[in-house]
Design a protein around this motif. Sequence first.
Motif, PDB file in Angstrom:
ATOM      1  N   GLY A 196       0.794  -1.212   0.000  1.00 44.23           N
ATOM      2  CA  GLY A 196       0.000   0.000   0.000  1.00 44.23           C
ATOM      3  C   GLY A 196       0.829   1.265   0.000  1.00 44.23           C
ATOM      4  O   GLY A 196       1.923   1.304   0.566  1.00 44.23           O
ATOM      5  N   ASP A 197       0.305   2.291  -0.652  1.00 40.90           N
ATOM      6  CA  ASP A 197       0.916   3.616  -0.665  1.00 40.90           C
ATOM      7  C   ASP A 197       0.056   4.532   0.197  1.00 40.90           C
ATOM      8  O   ASP A 197      -0.951   5.081  -0.253  1.00 40.90           O
ATOM      9  N   PHE A 198       0.443   4.683   1.449  1.00 40.62           N
ATOM     10  CA  PHE A 198      -0.380   5.424   2.398  1.00 40.62           C
ATOM     11  C   PHE A 198      -0.322   6.934   2.166  1.00 40.62           C
ATOM     12  O   PHE A 198      -1.148   7.669   2.682  1.00 40.62           O
ATOM     13  N   SER A 199       0.642   7.397   1.383  1.00 44.96           N
ATOM     14  CA  SER A 199       0.714   8.826   1.078  1.00 44.96           C
ATOM     15  C   SER A 199      -0.427   9.265   0.165  1.00 44.96           C
ATOM     16  O   SER A 199      -0.690  10.462   0.029  1.00 44.96           O
ATOM     17  N   SER A 200      -1.121   8.307  -0.462  1.00 50.55           N
ATOM     18  CA  SER A 200      -2.226   8.637  -1.372  1.00 50.55           C
ATOM     19  C   SER A 200      -3.543   8.866  -0.644  1.00 50.55           C
ATOM     20  O   SER A 200      -4.539   9.235  -1.274  1.00 50.55           O
ATOM     21  N   ILE A 201      -3.562   8.639   0.648  1.00 51.47           N
ATOM     22  CA  ILE A 201      -4.825   8.724   1.393  1.00 51.47           C
ATOM     23  C   ILE A 201      -5.059  10.167   1.844  1.00 51.47           C
ATOM     24  O   ILE A 201      -4.416  10.658   2.772  1.00 51.47           O
ATOM     25  N   LYS A 202      -5.957  10.841   1.165  1.00 53.39           N
ATOM     26  CA  LYS A 202      -6.337  12.211   1.492  1.00 53.39           C
ATOM     27  C   LYS A 202      -7.854  12.249   1.686  1.00 53.39           C
ATOM     28  O   LYS A 202      -8.612  11.940   0.766  1.00 53.39           O
ATOM     29  N   LEU A 203      -8.285  12.630   2.883  1.00 55.41           N
ATOM     30  CA  LEU A 203      -9.701  12.513   3.223  1.00 55.41           C
ATOM     31  C   LEU A 203     -10.382  13.842   3.526  1.00 55.41           C
ATOM     32  O   LEU A 203     -11.551  13.853   3.917  1.00 55.41           O
ATOM     33  N   SER A 204      -9.696  14.966   3.340  1.00 49.84           N
ATOM     34  CA  SER A 204     -10.275  16.257   3.703  1.00 49.84           C
ATOM     35  C   SER A 204     -11.534  16.560   2.890  1.00 49.84           C
ATOM     36  O   SER A 204     -12.531  17.071   3.426  1.00 49.84           O
ATOM     37  N   ASN A 205     -11.537  16.225   1.597  1.00 50.13           N
ATOM     38  CA  ASN A 205     -12.724  16.482   0.768  1.00 50.13           C
ATOM     39  C   ASN A 205     -13.869  15.551   1.135  1.00 50.13           C
ATOM     40  O   ASN A 205     -15.047  15.951   1.086  1.00 50.13           O
ATOM     41  N   ILE A 206     -13.546  14.313   1.491  1.00 48.66           N
ATOM     42  CA  ILE A 206     -14.582  13.383   1.947  1.00 48.66           C
ATOM     43  C   ILE A 206     -15.244  13.932   3.208  1.00 48.66           C
ATOM     44  O   ILE A 206     -16.480  13.954   3.325  1.00 48.66           O
TER      45      ILE A 206
END
Length: 384
Positions: A196-206
């Motif tokens: 997994g590439d955890f740097s891709s997890i961006k949740l601010s818009n969600i």
Amino acid sequence: MQYYKFGERSGRYIGRSKKYDVYSSSIDQIIEEPEEFDDKNSGEIYFNYGPSAGGLRESVNFKLLTPGESIMDAIIDPEYKKRDIKIIGDSISNALLKVERVNGFHCASNTIAYILAIEDALKIENYDLNEMRIVEIELERIRSNIDVIKGLCESAGFAVPEKRLLYLREEVARIISRSFGHRYFFSANNIGSISGDFSSIKLSNIEKNFREIYDGLLSSKIFLDRIQENGIVKNEISTGPAARSAGYKYDARNDSKSLNYGHFKIITESDGDSFSRFNVRSLEIFESINIIESYNLKNRVTSKKKEIYGSGQGAARIESPAGDIFYYVDIEDGKLKDIQMVSPTYLNLKLFRQALKNNNIFTDFFFVWESFGIWISELEVNFI
């Protein structure tokens, strides 16, 4: 029936597999499902709904007892989804491919519980992977809770928030796909490794978009009227959001030794109705985002996967989006001699029956059903 005590707490019951009642000695009340109704009263009729019908994503049959509008009782037959999965005798890694597909929508919960049970059996310590596993489960919880709330909006005919929630569910799935190579976490997990590439997890818009939808639903009297005091059930054998919506602070993230979450907020309500289940799931979306953002996993590197050998018995319990999910394994020379899974669906179906016949009518049916987030596919699996 054997009893498997695993971190037992008084008053708590998880459910039943083919061989094990989990926590069964801690509680006297176990809800048994009748095969038929008792003699119906004059004027009452049987009404069949399903197994293949609009509004049901999986095949399940409901036999409803009614005088015409009120639902007096229900018998639920989930066996249309029954599957035998040949897994006994498989190697640990080959079995993992099948466990992943027990319920693709909750793949992370099933595979991580299975892997933790394997590690427990073989005394393998992979604590450095636990934070990453937690992130996976919480991403899955966010997507699953959004899906349940989408179903409530669909039942109410609220097309605009329903479509916005469908979009958010897809956005979460795409975040998972970018980060783990598959929108359902297939092949992301193995013994001793996570791809997994955890740097891709961006949740601010969600978070921002869901906050707008959630606040809008709370301000809608029409929506609230459909789910408040609808499908009330308060039972100490509850699990997951159904338990927490009735005031029980049951959460495997807090009391299971399988994954160490540390500090987080357990969300509870007290009314035990469809609104309470909606609100618990909504607030848990924000809490799941907080949990994910509390970890700094950008530069984490996992070890390469490898075949595992050895013998032993082990178990694991985690908090899936629907409640406690439990795996037991018996390994002999690197192959599965036995495997048992207890899904939260076992209890949630029985709680749904209790909730449905508590002063509800036919138009309440779908709100009660959607609020439990039930997946029949997890219940009707038989490992052979």
